[in-house]
Design a protein around this motif. Structure first.
Motif, mmCIF file in Angstrom:
data_model
loop_
_atom_site.group_PDB
_atom_site.id
_atom_site.type_symbol
_atom_site.label_atom_id
_atom_site.label_comp_id
_atom_site.label_asym_id
_atom_site.label_seq_id
_atom_site.Cartn_x
_atom_site.Cartn_y
_atom_site.Cartn_z
ATOM 1 N N ARG A 52 0.758 -1.066 -0.100
ATOM 2 C CA ARG A 52 0.112 -0.026 0.035
ATOM 3 C C ARG A 52 0.778 1.218 -0.051
ATOM 4 N N LYS A 147 -3.423 6.748 1.002
ATOM 5 C CA LYS A 147 -3.169 6.806 2.390
ATOM 6 C C LYS A 147 -2.327 8.206 2.575
ATOM 7 N N GLU A 180 -16.553 4.601 5.587
ATOM 8 C CA GLU A 180 -15.738 3.916 6.470
ATOM 9 C C GLU A 180 -15.761 4.884 7.809
ATOM 10 N N ILE A 208 -5.348 -2.876 5.509
ATOM 11 C CA ILE A 208 -4.662 -4.002 5.727
ATOM 12 C C ILE A 208 -5.275 -5.111 6.607
ATOM 13 N N THR A 209 -6.024 -4.524 7.578
ATOM 14 C CA THR A 209 -6.704 -5.637 8.397
ATOM 15 C C THR A 209 -8.073 -5.774 7.733
ATOM 16 N N SER A 245 -5.386 -1.324 11.952
ATOM 17 C CA SER A 245 -4.156 -2.046 12.351
ATOM 18 C C SER A 245 -4.047 -2.230 13.789
HETATM 19 C C1 PLP Z 1 -9.729 6.239 6.824
HETATM 20 C C2 PLP Z 1 -9.002 4.739 7.126
HETATM 21 N N1 PLP Z 1 -9.904 3.679 6.857
HETATM 22 C C3 PLP Z 1 -9.320 2.386 7.384
HETATM 23 C C4 PLP Z 1 -8.190 2.382 7.995
HETATM 24 C C5 PLP Z 1 -7.840 0.923 8.358
HETATM 25 O O1 PLP Z 1 -6.592 0.402 7.616
HETATM 26 P P1 PLP Z 1 -5.584 -0.464 8.120
HETATM 27 O O2 PLP Z 1 -6.264 -1.827 8.530
HETATM 28 O O3 PLP Z 1 -4.589 -0.781 7.243
HETATM 29 O O4 PLP Z 1 -4.821 -0.093 9.764
HETATM 30 C C6 PLP Z 1 -7.529 3.483 8.621
HETATM 31 C C7 PLP Z 1 -6.240 3.206 9.055
HETATM 32 O O5 PLP Z 1 -5.508 4.200 9.472
HETATM 33 C C8 PLP Z 1 -7.827 4.720 8.101
HETATM 34 O O6 PLP Z 1 -7.305 5.773 8.424
#
Ligand code: PLP
Length: 302
Positions: A52, A147, A180, A208-209, A245
């Motif tokens: 990512r 991101k 989200e 990623i989770t 995460s």
């Molecule tokens: C807007 C948003 N959605 C989803 C996630 C979850 O992503 P991850 O599972 O990679 O931490 C994050 C994590 O920071 C986020 O900022």
């Protein structure tokens, strides 16, 4: 013990670590980040985070300042120097330092910052306890699949959640569908027992989770449907939860004050939480990978 931070080639005592005032991250939010979770001594989902990271950099035409091996060396060094057993590693890359001008500078070199933070290991009871979410309009830009460190709408949403006694704010798009959370992905289990999460388009960050939980669900034979869902559907859901995460799989037991299910963690959420914890304890990478660059097949635009 002092916290240690990495800034562009050197390790500093955290309080002494600093960035130039003309860093484009500081002036334009012109940069990207990743958060790696550390769970009981194990770094979670490394492959996914690196993929990512490559994706976000390539979408913004920022050069990766170093190889993946070198990045992982610094990430592990931050864990070691800060003695992190449980917690997170924050990694940020900005386009670099240059006289303030909106267009990309010709000469800037990307700046890498890596910091670490310890958190306590949650008890089973804490992991399984439910949280409340509120809902707010999604006022973010159209490329939240990147991101990016530009997080002002997320900051305002999380602050409102905090002020109203909730843990997270779910954002709702102009068509009435939940996108989200401000720092988490949103999931529901419908009355029919379908596990639903929005598909990974430009409308959400592909967590990623989220990708790992999809693996866990598939292995457990749970039917996953990737589609948008409305607030009305979420309020009627049997179960709801968030993933990230550092949050793992967290049950949502209230949405805008309405109880979800019986107000406790649901059966499928519990199964996914336990499955996900086993998955990260094994220290393996998810089979379900994040694309490294834009593949029209994988990242659909809405
Ligand atoms: C807007 C948003 N959605 C989803 C996630 C979850 O992503 P991850 O599972 O990679 O931490 C994050 C994590 O920071 C986020 O900022």
């Amino acid at each position: 013990m002092s916290r240690i931070a990495y800034v562009n080639g050197r390790y500093f005592i955290h309080q002494a670590a600093a960035i130039h005032i003309e860093d484009r991250g500081y002036q334009f939010a012109d940069g990207i980040y990743e958060v790696f979770g550390v769970y009981k001594g194990k770094l979670i989902g490394t492959r996914g985070h690196l993929d990512r990271l490559a994706y976000s950099l390539s979408e913004l035409s920022i050069k990766n300042p170093m190889s993946e091996r070198a990045i992982m060396h610094i990430v592990r060094e931050i864990i070691r120097r800060n003695r992190i057993y449980n917690g997170l590693v924050y990694l940020q890359i900005t386009r670099g330092i240059a006289p303030r001008d909106h267009a990309f500078p010709n000469q800037a070199s990307p700046i890498l910052v890596v910091t670490g933070k310890s958190t306590k290991v949650s008890s089973d009871e804490e992991l399984r306890s439910g949280i409340s979410v509120i809902t707010i309009p999604d006022i973010r830009w159209g490329r939240v699949d990147i991101k990016s460190i530009s997080l002002l709408p997320n900051v305002l949403g999380k602050q409102l959640a905090k002020e109203t006694g909730a843990y997270e704010a779910w954002m709702i798009d102009k068509n009435g569908f939940i996108t989200e959370g401000t720092s988490t992905n949103a999931w529901i289990v419908t009355e029919e027992g379908e596990l639903v999460t929005r598909s990974a388009t430009n409308g959400i960050l592909n967590g990623i989770t989220r990708l790992a939980v999809m693996d866990v669900a598939k292995e457990a034979g749970i039917r996953i449907v990737e589609r948008p869902f409305t607030l009305k559907e979420a309020k009627k859901a049997r179960e709801a939860f968030i993933t990230a995460s550092t949050t793992h799989v967290k049950p949502v037991t209230k949405i805008d004050g309405n109880s979800i299910g019986n107000g406790h963690i649901g059966i499928i959420t519990l199964q996914l939480l336990d499955g996900f914890l086993k998955f990260i304890e094994k220290g393996t990478d998810s089979k379900n990978l994040h694309p490294r660059c834009r593949e029209t097949k994988k990242i659909r635009h809405e």
